[in-house]
Design a protein around this motif. Structure first.
Motif, PDB file in Angstrom:
ATOM      1  N   GLN A 134      28.735  39.040  72.450  1.00 19.80           N
ATOM      2  CA  GLN A 134      27.888  38.562  73.548  1.00 19.80           C
ATOM      3  C   GLN A 134      28.652  37.611  74.470  1.00 19.80           C
ATOM      4  N   LEU A 135      29.483  36.754  73.886  1.00 24.61           N
ATOM      5  CA  LEU A 135      30.231  35.786  74.681  1.00 24.61           C
ATOM      6  C   LEU A 135      31.408  36.412  75.423  1.00 24.61           C
ATOM      7  N   ASP A 136      32.002  37.440  74.845  1.00 23.02           N
ATOM      8  CA  ASP A 136      33.175  38.091  75.438  1.00 23.02           C
ATOM      9  C   ASP A 136      32.726  38.991  76.592  1.00 23.02           C
ATOM     10  N   ALA A 137      32.407  38.356  77.716  1.00 23.70           N
ATOM     11  CA  ALA A 137      31.810  39.061  78.854  1.00 23.70           C
ATOM     12  C   ALA A 137      32.681  40.189  79.394  1.00 23.70           C
ATOM     13  N   ASN A 138      33.990  40.013  79.402  1.00 22.56           N
ATOM     14  CA  ASN A 138      34.865  41.051  79.959  1.00 22.56           C
ATOM     15  C   ASN A 138      35.414  41.992  78.870  1.00 22.56           C
ATOM     16  N   HIS A 139      34.955  41.813  77.640  1.00 23.90           N
ATOM     17  CA  HIS A 139      35.299  42.696  76.511  1.00 23.90           C
ATOM     18  C   HIS A 139      36.801  42.874  76.317  1.00 23.90           C
ATOM     19  N   ASP A 140      37.534  41.753  76.425  1.00 22.80           N
ATOM     20  CA  ASP A 140      38.985  41.823  76.217  1.00 22.80           C
ATOM     21  C   ASP A 140      39.382  41.360  74.814  1.00 22.80           C
ATOM     22  N   GLY A 141      38.387  41.086  73.966  1.00 22.65           N
ATOM     23  CA  GLY A 141      38.672  40.646  72.610  1.00 22.65           C
ATOM     24  C   GLY A 141      39.014  39.175  72.510  1.00 22.65           C
ATOM     25  N   LYS A 142      38.809  38.443  73.603  1.00 23.09           N
ATOM     26  CA  LYS A 142      39.100  37.011  73.649  1.00 23.09           C
ATOM     27  C   LYS A 142      37.962  36.312  74.379  1.00 23.09           C
ATOM     28  N   ILE A 143      37.744  35.037  74.056  1.00 21.84           N
ATOM     29  CA  ILE A 143      36.734  34.246  74.757  1.00 21.84           C
ATOM     30  C   ILE A 143      37.454  33.140  75.515  1.00 21.84           C
ATOM     31  N   SER A 144      37.343  33.192  76.832  1.00 19.73           N
ATOM     32  CA  SER A 144      37.966  32.167  77.671  1.00 19.73           C
ATOM     33  C   SER A 144      36.991  31.012  77.874  1.00 19.73           C
ATOM     34  N   ARG A 145      37.487  29.907  78.431  1.00 20.30           N
ATOM     35  CA  ARG A 145      36.624  28.769  78.753  1.00 20.30           C
ATOM     36  C   ARG A 145      35.467  29.176  79.655  1.00 20.30           C
ATOM     37  N   ASP A 146      35.752  30.059  80.587  1.00 18.72           N
ATOM     38  CA  ASP A 146      34.718  30.478  81.527  1.00 18.72           C
ATOM     39  C   ASP A 146      33.598  31.251  80.853  1.00 18.72           C
ATOM     40  N   GLU A 147      33.895  31.848  79.701  1.00 17.26           N
ATOM     41  CA  GLU A 147      32.880  32.624  78.999  1.00 17.26           C
ATOM     42  C   GLU A 147      32.033  31.769  78.052  1.00 17.26           C
ATOM     43  N   LEU A 148      32.460  30.537  77.794  1.00 15.33           N
ATOM     44  CA  LEU A 148      31.695  29.648  76.925  1.00 15.33           C
ATOM     45  C   LEU A 148      30.613  28.958  77.739  1.00 15.33           C
ATOM     46  N   PRO A 149      29.349  29.144  77.368  1.00 14.71           N
ATOM     47  CA  PRO A 149      28.256  28.558  78.150  1.00 14.71           C
ATOM     48  C   PRO A 149      28.357  27.055  78.303  1.00 14.71           C
ATOM     49  N   GLY A 150      28.750  26.323  77.275  1.00 16.65           N
ATOM     50  CA  GLY A 150      28.820  24.875  77.341  1.00 16.65           C
ATOM     51  C   GLY A 150      29.953  24.357  78.199  1.00 16.65           C
ATOM     52  N   MET A 151      30.932  25.194  78.511  1.00 22.99           N
ATOM     53  CA  MET A 151      32.096  24.737  79.257  1.00 22.99           C
ATOM     54  C   MET A 151      32.009  25.093  80.742  1.00 22.99           C
ATOM     55  N   GLN A 152      31.081  25.936  81.114  1.00 16.05           N
ATOM     56  CA  GLN A 152      30.973  26.324  82.510  1.00 16.05           C
ATOM     57  C   GLN A 152      30.593  25.121  83.356  1.00 16.05           C
ATOM     58  N   GLY A 153      31.358  24.882  84.369  1.00 17.12           N
ATOM     59  CA  GLY A 153      31.070  23.790  85.291  1.00 17.12           C
ATOM     60  C   GLY A 153      31.364  22.409  84.728  1.00 17.12           C
ATOM     61  N   CYS A 154      32.111  22.338  83.646  1.00 20.46           N
ATOM     62  CA  CYS A 154      32.393  21.033  83.047  1.00 20.46           C
ATOM     63  C   CYS A 154      33.687  20.473  83.638  1.00 20.46           C
ATOM     64  N   ASP A 155      33.596  19.943  84.837  1.00 20.91           N
ATOM     65  CA  ASP A 155      34.781  19.337  85.426  1.00 20.91           C
ATOM     66  C   ASP A 155      34.780  17.842  85.119  1.00 20.91           C
ATOM     67  N   ARG A 156      35.929  17.224  85.280  1.00 20.87           N
ATOM     68  CA  ARG A 156      36.076  15.822  84.882  1.00 20.87           C
ATOM     69  C   ARG A 156      35.151  14.879  85.642  1.00 20.87           C
ATOM     70  N   LYS A 157      34.982  15.115  86.924  1.00 22.94           N
ATOM     71  CA  LYS A 157      34.142  14.220  87.716  1.00 22.94           C
ATOM     72  C   LYS A 157      32.689  14.283  87.243  1.00 22.94           C
ATOM     73  N   LYS A 158      32.180  15.497  87.068  1.00 18.63           N
ATOM     74  CA  LYS A 158      30.806  15.654  86.591  1.00 18.63           C
ATOM     75  C   LYS A 158      30.663  15.136  85.162  1.00 18.63           C
TER      76      LYS A 158
END
Length: 157
Positions: A62-86
Motif C-alpha cells: 500500500q505504501l509503495d505507491a510506484n511499485h518499485d519495491g522500495k518506500i521513499s520518504r515521499d511515500e511515507l504518510p508521516g513524512m510528507q510535507g515535513c520540512d524543517r521550518k514547519k
C-alpha cells in the motif's frame, strides 16, 4: 536494552509529536488499521508469524505507491510535507502548549503530561541539570544526537 536510533526520537519530536494534540482528550487507543484485530486474520486473539508477515507485506504494498519495491520518504504518510521550518514551528507550538505555567521551560511533570518522549530522556537532555528543559536545551540535544547519527540513544522500557 535495545538501541533506538536518535533520528527517530528527533523525527518524532519535530514531525509526529504535534499529532498527539489532534487526538480527542482521553484518546489512548490504537490507530485505525494498525491494531491487532487488523492483523489477526483468524480472529483467535493471537498473532502468528504468518499473520504478522502477511499484514506487513500488504501494508508495504500500500505504501509503495510506484511499485518499485522500495518506500521513499515521499511515500511515507508521516513524512510528507515535513520540512524543517514547519517542523520547527510545530515543535515550538507543542512546547508552548505543554508549558502549563508559561514560564518558558518544561518541568519533568509538564514533559510527562505533554511530551512523553522528552520526559523519557529528560535527564539526558537537561544539560545544565536544573530540573527544567528550555527550548535551547532540547534543540541542542537534538542537534547533537543528529550529528552522532543517534548513537547511544536507548529506548526506555
Amino acid at each position: 536494552m535495545k538501541t533506538f536510533p536518535l533520528w527517530v526520537v528527533a523525527g518524532s519530536l519535530f514531525c509526529l509529536a504535534p499529532l498527539a494534540s489532534a487526538c480527542p482528550d482521553g484518546h489512548h487507543g490504537a490507530h485505525p488499521g494498525m491494531g491487532m484485530s487488523e492483523m489477526d486474520a483468524n480472529s483467535d486473539g493471537i498473532l502468528d508469524q504468518k499473520e504478522f508477515a502477511a499484514f506487513h507485506e500488504q501494508r508495504f504494498q500500500q505504501l509503495d505507491a510506484n511499485h518499485d519495491g522500495k518506500i521513499s520518504r515521499d511515500e511515507l504518510p508521516g513524512m510528507q510535507g515535513c520540512d524543517r521550518k514547519k517542523a520547527g514551528q510545530r515543535f515550538e507550538d507543542r512546547f508552548d502548549a505543554t508549558d502549563i505555567n508559561h514560564d518558558g521551560v518544561l518541568s519533568k511533570e509538564e514533559a510527562e503530561i505533554g511530551m512523553p518522549m522528552l520526559f523519557a530522556h529528560f535527564d539526558e537532555i537537561d544539560a545544565n541539570k536544573d530540573g527544567k528543559l528550555g527550548k535551547d536545551e532540547v534543540t541542542a540535544s537534538m542537534k547533537k544526537l543528529h550529528e552522532q547519527g543517534g548513537a547511544g540513544m536507548r529506548r526506555k522500557e
